[in-house]
Design an enzyme around this catalytic site. Structure first.
Site, short mmCIF file in Angstrom:
data_model
loop_
_atom_site.label_atom_id
_atom_site.label_comp_id
_atom_site.label_asym_id
_atom_site.label_seq_id
_atom_site.Cartn_x
_atom_site.Cartn_y
_atom_site.Cartn_z
CB CYS A 1 -0.79 -0.09 1.29
SG CYS A 1 -1.83 -1.67 1.23
CG HIS B 1 -6.64 0.88 0.48
ND1 HIS B 1 -5.41 1.32 -0.22
CD2 HIS B 1 -5.84 -0.31 1.12
CE1 HIS B 1 -4.23 0.84 0.29
NE2 HIS B 1 -4.53 -0.05 1.00
CB CYS C 1 0.16 0.88 7.65
SG CYS C 1 -1.69 0.56 7.14
C1 CAA Z 1 -2.18 -4.07 1.58
C2 CAA Z 1 -1.42 -3.16 2.45
O1 CAA Z 1 -0.22 -3.10 2.07
C3 CAA Z 1 -1.91 -2.31 3.88
C4 CAA Z 1 -3.41 -1.93 3.70
O2 CAA Z 1 -4.01 -1.10 3.33
S1 CAA Z 1 -4.07 -3.23 4.70
C5 CAA Z 1 -5.78 -3.26 4.02
C6 CAA Z 1 -5.87 -3.82 2.73
N1 CAA Z 1 -7.24 -4.04 2.51
C7 CAA Z 1 -7.88 -5.10 2.79
O3 CAA Z 1 -7.40 -6.04 3.29
C8 CAA Z 1 -9.57 -5.19 2.34
C9 CAA Z 1 -10.18 -5.75 3.40
N2 CAA Z 1 -11.63 -6.09 3.06
C10 CAA Z 1 -12.37 -6.98 2.62
O4 CAA Z 1 -11.65 -7.85 2.38
C11 CAA Z 1 -13.96 -7.03 2.41
O5 CAA Z 1 -14.19 -5.61 2.09
C12 CAA Z 1 -14.39 -7.19 3.98
C13 CAA Z 1 -14.24 -8.60 4.08
C14 CAA Z 1 -14.14 -6.08 5.19
C15 CAA Z 1 -15.94 -6.90 3.71
O6 CAA Z 1 -16.26 -7.67 2.55
P1 CAA Z 1 -18.05 -7.82 2.35
O7 CAA Z 1 -18.55 -8.42 3.30
O8 CAA Z 1 -17.96 -8.41 0.90
O9 CAA Z 1 -18.62 -6.34 2.09
P2 CAA Z 1 -19.78 -5.84 1.58
O10 CAA Z 1 -20.87 -6.84 1.04
O11 CAA Z 1 -19.42 -4.63 0.65
O12 CAA Z 1 -20.57 -5.28 2.76
C16 CAA Z 1 -21.06 -6.11 3.79
C17 CAA Z 1 -22.29 -5.50 4.40
O13 CAA Z 1 -21.98 -4.09 5.13
C18 CAA Z 1 -22.49 -3.05 4.55
N3 CAA Z 1 -21.37 -1.80 4.67
C19 CAA Z 1 -20.31 -1.62 3.95
N4 CAA Z 1 -19.87 -0.47 4.27
C20 CAA Z 1 -20.92 0.28 5.25
C21 CAA Z 1 -20.98 1.57 5.56
N5 CAA Z 1 -19.97 2.32 5.37
N6 CAA Z 1 -22.11 1.81 6.10
C22 CAA Z 1 -23.26 0.93 6.38
N7 CAA Z 1 -23.12 -0.60 5.70
C23 CAA Z 1 -21.93 -0.63 5.33
C24 CAA Z 1 -22.90 -3.33 3.36
O14 CAA Z 1 -24.35 -2.57 2.47
C25 CAA Z 1 -23.31 -4.78 3.37
O15 CAA Z 1 -24.66 -4.86 4.20
P3 CAA Z 1 -25.73 -5.89 3.64
O16 CAA Z 1 -25.15 -7.32 3.81
O17 CAA Z 1 -26.98 -5.42 4.55
O18 CAA Z 1 -25.90 -5.76 2.06
#
Ligand code: CAA
Length: 425
Positions: free
Chosen positions: A91, A382, A412
């Site tokens: 990232c 992101h 990070c």
């Molecule tokens: C990589 C690097 O070097 C360093 C870094 O940055 S580390 C970070 C790297 N990034 C990651 O690892 C990504 C992590 N994210 C993920 O794997 C996935 O997004 C997650 C597992 C967190 C979620 O996945 P998911 O369950 O498929 O999400 P999604 O279906 O969109 O949302 C689930 C629910 O939350 C709700 N929701 C999501 N965001 C919301 C918000 N802001 N407000 C309200 N509700 C929300 C959705 O509407 C959905 O609701 P319903 O079930 O009622 O439809």
């Protein structure tokens, strides 16, 4: 070596960031990079110009994209004599692309260059396993049909099982989310505080769009003009209903889909130059890249995977004779709301600052109102390698809007690393 000279940030652009498998599902890194670099060329009138370097990056990348930086530069409208390079530090990638170009400017190797990055989580390289790969290569090298066929002796259909790019740290087998969940527990970060942080990020990003802040920073692409993860209508009540995403069984999980970044596609890039080049080409200098630093933590033996910025920042502050409070605002990448909150708590901790960072006193508190004034990754989404350039472009414009000041940038990364920088106007 020539003396180090100031590195001017002239500005940047990005395409709107889009959640996985939405608007950019069939575009890929090269398409997103070309659109972004093309928009930068347009914005700064760089058609046909030869720059010193185009440094781009992608965390997840097809080999068919070759050297993404060079390939994107060749299709961007820049002179074909502009060299290109492709970098990767998870990232931190495009902040490192910008630092690489900045260092070349600082040492007088080049006068101007572009740093940026792109990531697609919708078009990832999916490959065959090693056994079938060996067979295919041997068959390609074999002479005649009989010899080619012979390479598949003993073939089993199990060999066709595809391999996807890893989502887990190779040394721990845990995902970023699982690691950050461990950090949230270690630092006692509540679910409420994470949800509040995430909601505020959406509200700040929405407000910035409404007041036109992004009008010259975000260029529309594939019919999209705003980040499609943005949810200004979100609420703490709805967020509170979500189940933990990474610790579903202990009853103590606090990271959810709302307070974690979503998997995202996008690209961003910034133009950097010497002051002399900027002046000669009639471009305003938005700010200068004063310094940068990278650091790593030993996450394999128990340190928090995403805590390395806590180490990089004090090293950079000491070198510049600055305190953590000597900044007008802060751009802290929101991999997860918990990552930001753990970082802030660590800098306030006497024990951590003395024993882990070797400081005489804690770095102290930062006013949360000064952090990410235009929202950040929780709201924009992101695309890993695009985030650094998004942040630098946003911070540079914010410094111009304020008429001056100093910004601390902190990112990070996977692999237990952190990249940080100081911008000044
Ligand atoms: C990589 C690097 O070097 C360093 C870094 O940055 S580390 C970070 C790297 N990034 C990651 O690892 C990504 C992590 N994210 C993920 O794997 C996935 O997004 C997650 C597992 C967190 C979620 O996945 P998911 O369950 O498929 O999400 P999604 O279906 O969109 O949302 C689930 C629910 O939350 C709700 N929701 C999501 N965001 C919301 C918000 N802001 N407000 C309200 N509700 C929300 C959705 O509407 C959905 O609701 P319903 O079930 O009622 O439809």
């Amino acid at each position: 070596m020539r003396p180090v000279r100031p590195v001017a940030v002239l500005g940047g652009v990005r395409i709107p960031f889009c959640r996985q498998n939405t608007a950019y599902a069939d575009v890929g890194n090269l398409g997103m990079s070309v659109r972004t670099l093309g928009a930068l060329v347009e914005k700064y009138g760089l058609h046909g110009q030869q720059l010193g370097e185009v440094a781009m990056g992608a965390v997840i990348k097809h080999s068919s994209d070759w050297n993404l930086g060079r390939e994107a530069a060749l299709s961007s409208g820049l002179s074909a004599l502009t060299p290109g390079i492709t970098l990767q530090r998870a990232c931190g990638t495009s902040l490192d692309s910008i630092i690489t170009v900045g260092n070349k400017i600082a040492t007088g190797q080049i006068e101007a260059g572009i740093g940026g990055g792109s990531d697609s989580t919708s078009d990832v390289p999916i490959v065959y396993g090693k056994v079938l790969r060996r067979r295919l290569l041997a068959a390609a090298a074999a002479r005649g049909f009989k010899e080619k066929l012979a390479q598949f002796r003993g073939f089993s259909f199990g060999e066709l099982k595809p391999e996807f790019p890893g989502v887990a740290e190779p040394r721990t087998g845990k995902s970023m989310g699982e690691h950050c969940e461990d950090m949230a527990k270690e630092w006692n970060i509540s679910r409420d505080s994470q949800d509040e942080w995430a909601l505020s990020s959406h509200q700040k990003l929405a407000a910035a769009y409404e007041r036109g802040f992004f009008d010259d920073l975000v260029v529309s692409f594939r019919g999209v003009s705003r980040d499609n993860n943005l949810r200004p209508d979100s609420s703490l009540e709805k967020m509170a209903t979500l189940k933990p995403a990474f610790d579903r069984s202990s009853g103590r999980g606090t990271l959810t889909a709302a307070n974690s970044t979503p998997l995202t596609d996008g690209a961003a890039a910034c133009l950097l130059a010497s002051d002399e080049w900027a002046q000669a080409h009639g471009h305003e200098v938005l700010c200068h890249l004063r310094d940068s630093q990278s650091a790593a933590v030993d996450f394999v033996h128990g340190e928090g995977l995403l805590m390395a910025p806590t180490v990089a920042v004090p090293q950079m502050l000491a070198r510049n004779g600055l305190s953590l409070q000597d900044f007008d605002f802060y751009e802290i990448h929101e991999a997860f709301a918990a990552q930001v909150l753990c970082t802030l708590r660590a800098w306030e901790s006497e024990e951590y600052c003395r024993n882990r960072l070797g400081l005489a006193a804690p770095l102290g508190r930062i006013d949360p109102a000064k952090i990410n004034p235009n929202g950040s990754s929780l709201a924009t989404g992101h695309p890993f390698a695009a985030t650094g350039a998004r942040i630098i472009a946003t911070a540079a414009k914010e410094l111009k809007a304020r008429g001056g000041g100093r910004c601390l940038v902190s990112i990070c990364t996977a692999g237990g690393m952190g990249v940080v920088a100081i911008l000044e106007r």
